[in-house]
Design a protein around this motif. Structure first.
Motif, PDB file in Angstrom:
ATOM      1  N   UNK A   1       0.862  -1.182   0.000  1.00 27.25           N
ATOM      2  CA  UNK A   1       0.000   0.000   0.000  1.00 27.25           C
ATOM      3  C   UNK A   1       0.897   1.230   0.000  1.00 27.25           C
ATOM      4  N   UNK A   2       0.744   2.034  -1.035  1.00 25.15           N
ATOM      5  CA  UNK A   2       1.597   3.208  -1.180  1.00 25.15           C
ATOM      6  C   UNK A   2       0.975   4.166  -2.180  1.00 25.15           C
ATOM      7  N   UNK A   3       1.583   5.339  -2.267  1.00 27.76           N
ATOM      8  CA  UNK A   3       1.228   6.279  -3.319  1.00 27.76           C
ATOM      9  C   UNK A   3       1.915   5.817  -4.590  1.00 27.76           C
ATOM     10  N   UNK A   4       1.381   6.222  -5.726  1.00 22.48           N
ATOM     11  CA  UNK A   4       1.944   5.816  -7.010  1.00 22.48           C
ATOM     12  C   UNK A   4       1.966   7.033  -7.924  1.00 22.48           C
ATOM     13  N   UNK A   5       3.111   7.298  -8.528  1.00 23.88           N
ATOM     14  CA  UNK A   5       3.250   8.481  -9.387  1.00 23.88           C
ATOM     15  C   UNK A   5       2.264   8.475 -10.545  1.00 23.88           C
ATOM     16  N   UNK A   6       2.023   7.317 -11.106  1.00 26.63           N
ATOM     17  CA  UNK A   6       1.179   7.225 -12.297  1.00 26.63           C
ATOM     18  C   UNK A   6      -0.307   7.106 -11.948  1.00 26.63           C
ATOM     19  N   UNK A   7      -0.638   6.236 -11.011  1.00 24.71           N
ATOM     20  CA  UNK A   7      -2.035   5.932 -10.676  1.00 24.71           C
ATOM     21  C   UNK A   7      -2.515   6.580  -9.371  1.00 24.71           C
ATOM     22  N   UNK A   8      -1.704   7.415  -8.764  1.00 29.17           N
ATOM     23  CA  UNK A   8      -1.953   8.074  -7.482  1.00 29.17           C
ATOM     24  C   UNK A   8      -1.765   7.127  -6.303  1.00 29.17           C
ATOM     25  N   UNK A   9      -2.401   5.951  -6.349  1.00 29.32           N
ATOM     26  CA  UNK A   9      -2.194   4.938  -5.312  1.00 29.32           C
ATOM     27  C   UNK A   9      -1.995   3.586  -5.990  1.00 29.32           C
ATOM     28  N   UNK A  10      -1.354   2.691  -5.272  1.00 31.03           N
ATOM     29  CA  UNK A  10      -1.160   1.345  -5.810  1.00 31.03           C
ATOM     30  C   UNK A  10      -2.481   0.581  -5.800  1.00 31.03           C
ATOM     31  N   UNK A  11      -2.520  -0.481  -6.577  1.00 27.26           N
ATOM     32  CA  UNK A  11      -3.709  -1.342  -6.579  1.00 27.26           C
ATOM     33  C   UNK A  11      -3.967  -1.884  -5.180  1.00 27.26           C
ATOM     34  N   UNK A  12      -2.895  -2.193  -4.447  1.00 29.03           N
ATOM     35  CA  UNK A  12      -3.054  -2.707  -3.083  1.00 29.03           C
ATOM     36  C   UNK A  12      -3.743  -1.676  -2.191  1.00 29.03           C
ATOM     37  N   UNK A  13      -3.426  -0.392  -2.389  1.00 32.35           N
ATOM     38  CA  UNK A  13      -4.064   0.663  -1.586  1.00 32.35           C
ATOM     39  C   UNK A  13      -5.555   0.730  -1.894  1.00 32.35           C
ATOM     40  N   UNK A  14      -5.886   0.653  -3.168  1.00 31.28           N
ATOM     41  CA  UNK A  14      -7.315   0.667  -3.551  1.00 31.28           C
ATOM     42  C   UNK A  14      -8.036  -0.546  -2.971  1.00 31.28           C
ATOM     43  N   UNK A  15      -7.414  -1.721  -3.128  1.00 27.88           N
ATOM     44  CA  UNK A  15      -8.034  -2.948  -2.617  1.00 27.88           C
ATOM     45  C   UNK A  15      -8.208  -2.888  -1.104  1.00 27.88           C
ATOM     46  N   UNK A  16      -7.168  -2.426  -0.403  1.00 19.75           N
ATOM     47  CA  UNK A  16      -7.251  -2.319   1.049  1.00 19.75           C
ATOM     48  C   UNK A  16      -8.393  -1.382   1.438  1.00 19.75           C
TER      49      UNK A  16
END
Length: 190
Positions: free
Chosen positions: A91-106
């Motif tokens: 779970x982290x921020x992502x430069x391209x997608x704003x957040x990682x898929x794990x962050x969204x899923x969490x």
């Protein structure tokens, strides 16, 4: 992340029927944060879509899965109540997608779990109270992380530096979840 849960989810047949690991962790974290301890027998089936029959072919496999879930619950509950909870791995921020898929899923799992405990939350934190505002702030933050594109648009429309605000929201979630859990625990312990 939990190696025991990861191993279980490596089975392609089970991976198709169970929530992904980050979503599972979010759901279990919501159960760990809930004001009243909810018996896992009441919510475990939600992790495989609420079906009465589990996707496991043996009782031993079901017990292994349930034990992995209970371990996550125990770790989450303790870290929430001791103010040491942190975003799970991935779970982290992502430069391209704003957040990682794990962050969204969490975030999705956390919101799903909150729905299950919603009545308890609304009972101890009634509308128009400071506690309700705290709960609302946490839920809004998690919702923004679940849907970052719309969150960025809304923040920009409010004249805020969306990216800076978004980063601040992400970084503050652990403190907010711990504070909310501790406040709920205090309210039900009195």
């Amino acid at each position: 992340m939990s190696s025991q849960l990861s191993v279980i989810l490596e089975n392609p047949e089970l991976a198709e029927q169970l929530l992904p690991e980050a979503q599972t962790r979010g759901f279990v974290t919501a159960m760990a944060a809930a004001p009243h301890v909810l018996d896992p027998a009441e919510w475990l089936a939600f992790l495989w879509g609420g079906e009465e029959v589990s996707p496991f072919t043996s009782q031993e496999d079901l017990e292994t899965y349930a034990n992995a879930i209970i371990n996550i619950w125990n770790e989450s509950r303790e870290s929430l109540l001791t103010n040491t909870w942190a975003w799970p791995e991935g779970c982290a921020l992502d430069d391209k997608e704003l957040v990682t898929e794990a962050t969204r899923d969490f975030s999705e799992g956390l919101l799903q779990g909150w729905q299950l405990a919603r009545d308890d939350w609304e009972t101890i934190m009634p509308e128009d109270t400071e506690d309700s505002a705290l709960l609302g702030g946490v839920l809004l933050s998690i919702s923004l992380l679940y849907d970052p594109e719309n969150a960025m648009q809304a923040l920009s429309e409010e004249g805020a530096d969306g990216l800076a605000q978004f980063e601040e929201i992400f970084k503050s979630v652990p403190m907010m979840l711990c504070g909310l859990s501790q406040r709920a625990h205090a309210l039900v312990s009195n």
